[in-house]
Design a protein around this motif. Structure first.
Motif, PDB file in Angstrom:
ATOM      1  N   THR A   6       0.799  -1.039  -0.165  1.00  0.00           N
ATOM      2  CA  THR A   6       0.002   0.095  -0.120  1.00  0.00           C
ATOM      3  C   THR A   6       0.894   1.260  -0.090  1.00  0.00           C
ATOM      4  N   ILE A   7       2.010   1.270   0.888  1.00  0.00           N
ATOM      5  CA  ILE A   7       2.935   2.631   0.867  1.00  0.00           C
ATOM      6  C   ILE A   7       3.562   2.523  -0.461  1.00  0.00           C
ATOM      7  N   LEU A   8       3.908   1.518  -0.923  1.00  0.00           N
ATOM      8  CA  LEU A   8       4.516   1.637  -2.277  1.00  0.00           C
ATOM      9  C   LEU A   8       3.701   2.043  -3.621  1.00  0.00           C
ATOM     10  N   ILE A   9       2.398   1.707  -3.630  1.00  0.00           N
ATOM     11  CA  ILE A   9       1.341   2.260  -4.488  1.00  0.00           C
ATOM     12  C   ILE A   9       0.913   3.684  -4.242  1.00  0.00           C
ATOM     13  N   ILE A  10       0.979   4.115  -2.901  1.00  0.00           N
ATOM     14  CA  ILE A  10       0.787   5.545  -2.870  1.00  0.00           C
ATOM     15  C   ILE A  10       2.149   6.390  -3.315  1.00  0.00           C
ATOM     16  N   ALA A  11       3.323   5.839  -2.886  1.00  0.00           N
ATOM     17  CA  ALA A  11       4.329   6.612  -3.282  1.00  0.00           C
ATOM     18  C   ALA A  11       4.426   6.630  -4.983  1.00  0.00           C
ATOM     19  N   LEU A  12       4.243   5.511  -5.580  1.00  0.00           N
ATOM     20  CA  LEU A  12       4.208   5.578  -6.872  1.00  0.00           C
ATOM     21  C   LEU A  12       3.182   6.436  -7.588  1.00  0.00           C
ATOM     22  N   TYR A  14       1.811   9.304  -6.213  1.00  0.00           N
ATOM     23  CA  TYR A  14       2.210  10.357  -5.823  1.00  0.00           C
ATOM     24  C   TYR A  14       3.602  10.976  -6.614  1.00  0.00           C
ATOM     25  N   TYR A  15       4.483  10.204  -6.970  1.00  0.00           N
ATOM     26  CA  TYR A  15       5.648  10.583  -7.746  1.00  0.00           C
ATOM     27  C   TYR A  15       5.097  10.746  -9.484  1.00  0.00           C
ATOM     28  N   GLY A  16       4.201   9.895  -9.636  1.00  0.00           N
ATOM     29  CA  GLY A  16       3.612   9.644 -11.048  1.00  0.00           C
ATOM     30  C   GLY A  16       2.825  11.118 -11.256  1.00  0.00           C
ATOM     31  N   LEU A  17       2.030  11.365 -10.364  1.00  0.00           N
ATOM     32  CA  LEU A  17       1.369  12.594 -10.571  1.00  0.00           C
ATOM     33  C   LEU A  17       2.337  13.615 -10.431  1.00  0.00           C
ATOM     34  N   LYS A  18       3.346  13.819  -9.831  1.00  0.00           N
ATOM     35  CA  LYS A  18       4.268  15.012  -9.640  1.00  0.00           C
ATOM     36  C   LYS A  18       5.059  14.710 -11.144  1.00  0.00           C
TER      37      LYS A  18
END
Length: 87
Positions: A6-12, A14-18
């Motif tokens: 879950t943490i990995l999906i949220i980080a991906l 976030y960085y993808g949207l960035k």
């Protein structure tokens, strides 16, 4: 394992949207500014197209379009108070 995933999906996400926002933000800003410019020009363009009445007038000619309404003043407003200055 589920928490790490879950943490990995949220980080991906976030960085993808960035990254995507850095790519598409200039285009979105250009689009928004162009739309604002069109709206601004549409509001004030009508004043530039208005026909002018002053072309019929000669220089030095005075015309009065509307007479101002005269207001009568009420002379009996309040009381007069006589006073003396104290040193």
């Amino acid at each position: 394992m589920g928490l790490l995933r879950t943490i990995l999906i949220i980080a991906l996400v976030y960085y993808g949207l960035k990254i995507l926002s850095r790519i598409f933000a200039p285009y979105l800003i250009k689009y928004a500014s162009k739309k604002a410019e069109e709206r601004f020009g549409g509001q004030f363009g009508q004043f530039q197209k208005a026909p002018r009445k002053e072309t019929d007038k000669r220089e030095g000619e005075v015309t009065i379009d509307k007479m101002p309404q005269t207001k009568s003043s009420n002379k009996q407003v309040g009381d007069y108070v006589d006073f003396e200055e104290i040193d």
